[in-house]
Scaffold this motif. Sequence first.
Motif, mmCIF file in Angstrom:
data_model
loop_
_atom_site.group_PDB
_atom_site.id
_atom_site.type_symbol
_atom_site.label_atom_id
_atom_site.label_comp_id
_atom_site.label_asym_id
_atom_site.label_seq_id
_atom_site.Cartn_x
_atom_site.Cartn_y
_atom_site.Cartn_z
ATOM 1 N N LEU A 26 0.857 -1.180 0.000
ATOM 2 C CA LEU A 26 0.000 0.000 0.000
ATOM 3 C C LEU A 26 0.894 1.232 0.000
ATOM 4 C CD1 LEU A 26 -2.762 1.498 0.308
ATOM 5 C CD2 LEU A 26 -2.420 1.299 2.791
ATOM 6 N N LEU A 27 0.809 2.028 -1.053
ATOM 7 C CA LEU A 27 1.521 3.296 -1.109
ATOM 8 C C LEU A 27 0.635 4.360 -0.478
ATOM 9 C CD1 LEU A 27 2.808 3.294 -4.813
ATOM 10 C CD2 LEU A 27 3.999 2.485 -2.764
ATOM 11 N N VAL A 28 1.198 5.117 0.463
ATOM 12 C CA VAL A 28 0.467 6.200 1.120
ATOM 13 C C VAL A 28 1.142 7.512 0.757
ATOM 14 C CG1 VAL A 28 -0.183 7.253 3.323
ATOM 15 C CG2 VAL A 28 -0.344 4.769 3.027
ATOM 16 N N GLY A 29 0.466 8.298 -0.063
ATOM 17 C CA GLY A 29 0.996 9.596 -0.460
ATOM 18 C C GLY A 29 0.550 10.671 0.507
ATOM 19 N N VAL A 30 1.452 11.610 0.765
ATOM 20 C CA VAL A 30 1.147 12.714 1.667
ATOM 21 C C VAL A 30 0.870 13.951 0.807
ATOM 22 C CG1 VAL A 30 1.936 14.082 3.623
ATOM 23 C CG2 VAL A 30 2.624 11.676 3.432
ATOM 24 N N LEU A 31 -0.383 14.395 0.864
ATOM 25 C CA LEU A 31 -0.822 15.521 0.044
ATOM 26 C C LEU A 31 -0.275 16.838 0.575
ATOM 27 C CD1 LEU A 31 -4.547 14.445 -0.368
ATOM 28 C CD2 LEU A 31 -2.776 14.378 -2.122
ATOM 29 N N LYS A 32 -0.071 17.782 -0.291
ATOM 30 C CA LYS A 32 -0.256 17.791 -1.717
ATOM 31 C C LYS A 32 1.053 17.475 -2.429
ATOM 32 C CE LYS A 32 -3.580 21.592 -1.551
ATOM 33 N NZ LYS A 32 -3.799 22.992 -1.907
ATOM 34 N N GLY A 33 2.144 17.698 -1.765
ATOM 35 C CA GLY A 33 3.457 17.641 -2.406
ATOM 36 C C GLY A 33 3.831 16.332 -3.044
ATOM 37 N N ALA A 34 3.362 15.213 -2.494
ATOM 38 C CA ALA A 34 3.806 13.905 -2.982
ATOM 39 C C ALA A 34 3.088 13.431 -4.241
ATOM 40 C CB ALA A 34 3.643 12.859 -1.880
ATOM 41 N N VAL A 35 2.173 14.209 -4.764
ATOM 42 C CA VAL A 35 1.386 13.776 -5.925
ATOM 43 C C VAL A 35 2.281 13.375 -7.099
ATOM 44 C CG1 VAL A 35 -0.255 14.543 -7.689
ATOM 45 C CG2 VAL A 35 -0.702 15.012 -5.285
ATOM 46 N N MET A 36 3.256 14.193 -7.432
ATOM 47 C CA MET A 36 4.115 13.912 -8.589
ATOM 48 C C MET A 36 4.967 12.665 -8.349
ATOM 49 S SD MET A 36 3.282 16.389 -10.549
ATOM 50 C CE MET A 36 2.780 18.088 -10.590
ATOM 51 N N VAL A 37 5.597 12.590 -7.181
ATOM 52 C CA VAL A 37 6.445 11.442 -6.850
ATOM 53 C C VAL A 37 5.620 10.164 -6.838
ATOM 54 C CG1 VAL A 37 8.025 10.432 -5.154
ATOM 55 C CG2 VAL A 37 7.958 12.914 -5.465
ATOM 56 N N MET A 38 4.454 10.215 -6.208
ATOM 57 C CA MET A 38 3.585 9.045 -6.096
ATOM 58 C C MET A 38 3.171 8.548 -7.483
ATOM 59 S SD MET A 38 1.761 7.286 -3.681
ATOM 60 C CE MET A 38 0.113 6.989 -3.094
ATOM 61 N N ALA A 39 2.745 9.459 -8.342
ATOM 62 C CA ALA A 39 2.295 9.068 -9.681
ATOM 63 C C ALA A 39 3.448 8.458 -10.478
ATOM 64 C CB ALA A 39 1.722 10.282 -10.412
ATOM 65 N N ASP A 40 4.575 9.135 -10.484
ATOM 66 C CA ASP A 40 5.700 8.661 -11.289
ATOM 67 C C ASP A 40 6.318 7.389 -10.735
ATOM 68 O OD1 ASP A 40 5.289 10.758 -13.014
ATOM 69 O OD2 ASP A 40 6.962 11.966 -12.267
ATOM 70 N N LEU A 41 6.429 7.281 -9.425
ATOM 71 C CA LEU A 41 6.990 6.078 -8.804
ATOM 72 C C LEU A 41 6.074 4.874 -9.024
ATOM 73 C CD1 LEU A 41 9.196 4.760 -7.024
ATOM 74 C CD2 LEU A 41 7.817 5.438 -5.040
ATOM 75 N N SER A 42 4.790 5.056 -8.803
ATOM 76 C CA SER A 42 3.852 3.927 -8.923
ATOM 77 C C SER A 42 3.811 3.374 -10.345
ATOM 78 C CB SER A 42 2.449 4.329 -8.456
ATOM 79 O OG SER A 42 1.885 5.300 -9.314
ATOM 80 N N ARG A 43 3.943 4.237 -11.339
ATOM 81 C CA ARG A 43 3.931 3.775 -12.734
ATOM 82 C C ARG A 43 5.192 3.008 -13.111
ATOM 83 N NH1 ARG A 43 1.267 9.074 -14.181
ATOM 84 N NH2 ARG A 43 3.395 9.852 -14.278
ATOM 85 N N ARG A 44 6.238 3.125 -12.325
ATOM 86 C CA ARG A 44 7.483 2.410 -12.597
ATOM 87 C C ARG A 44 7.536 1.043 -11.921
ATOM 88 N NH1 ARG A 44 8.767 7.633 -13.547
ATOM 89 N NH2 ARG A 44 10.623 8.049 -14.811
ATOM 90 N N LEU A 45 6.623 0.792 -11.003
ATOM 91 C CA LEU A 45 6.611 -0.492 -10.297
ATOM 92 C C LEU A 45 6.060 -1.576 -11.209
ATOM 93 C CD1 LEU A 45 5.402 0.745 -6.806
ATOM 94 C CD2 LEU A 45 7.736 0.137 -7.493
ATOM 95 N N HIS A 46 6.565 -2.803 -11.049
ATOM 96 C CA HIS A 46 6.199 -3.899 -11.940
ATOM 97 C C HIS A 46 5.246 -4.903 -11.321
ATOM 98 C CE1 HIS A 46 8.858 -2.734 -15.207
ATOM 99 N NE2 HIS A 46 9.695 -2.355 -14.277
ATOM 100 N N HIS A 47 4.554 -4.493 -10.251
ATOM 101 C CA HIS A 47 3.495 -5.338 -9.696
ATOM 102 C C HIS A 47 2.392 -4.421 -9.178
ATOM 103 C CE1 HIS A 47 5.972 -4.518 -6.110
ATOM 104 N NE2 HIS A 47 4.865 -4.686 -5.423
ATOM 105 N N PRO A 48 1.187 -4.945 -9.105
ATOM 106 C CA PRO A 48 0.068 -4.105 -8.670
ATOM 107 C C PRO A 48 0.271 -3.596 -7.238
ATOM 108 C CG PRO A 48 -0.721 -6.179 -9.577
ATOM 109 C CD PRO A 48 0.762 -6.305 -9.425
ATOM 110 N N VAL A 49 -0.108 -2.352 -7.022
ATOM 111 C CA VAL A 49 -0.072 -1.768 -5.681
ATOM 112 C C VAL A 49 -1.403 -1.078 -5.417
ATOM 113 C CG1 VAL A 49 2.431 -1.393 -5.639
ATOM 114 C CG2 VAL A 49 0.941 0.413 -6.502
#
Length: 184
Positions: free
Chosen positions: A41-64
């Motif tokens: 489970l990825l927990v993003g801390v708003l608002k600043g983490a939106v970009m990191v969360m989106a870009d990091l999650s798209r690079r992962l190779h398994h469902p999260v």
Amino acid sequence: MEPSDLGTDLARVLLTQEQLESRLDEMAQKIDEDYAGKDLLLVGVLKGAVMVMADLSRRLHHPVHMDWMAVSSYGSGTKSSGVVRILKDLDADLTGRHVLIVEDIIDSGLTLSWLVSNLRSRGPASVEIATMLRKPDAAKVDVDVRYTGYDIPNEFVVGYGLDFAEKYRNLPFVGTLAPHVYSS
């Protein structure tokens, strides 16, 4: 946006878009290895983490799974006191789950230290932290960070989710602002 779009507002580019993307690739590879076969489970801390969360999650190779929190720390001006109020709590139950807090930047560590303690009290299997940026010289408390993009100097930075007066979050790079922007 390009650095030239900011005119005289930008003092310098600290980290380019290419540097951020390269480090995200490395972080995602390590996260994939560490959480193979686990329910993450990825927990993003708003608002600043939106970009990191989106870009990091798209690079992962398994469902999260992804969820978001918004917290506010009380203090004077730009300084955090570590007294935290939850503005938006998680929707997910953390019991028995592997939680990875995703942050844009760790400054004093006071708010994040509180957040880690709060989430650990909810019965997860584990709680770890991933951050794109960390300012070691600004730390007031020791926070154990599992995945760090870059350690940076104790300067005020914007871009890649980081803002000044809610502006500049959409910059694809991290930079510092010229003094005339924030001294008026």
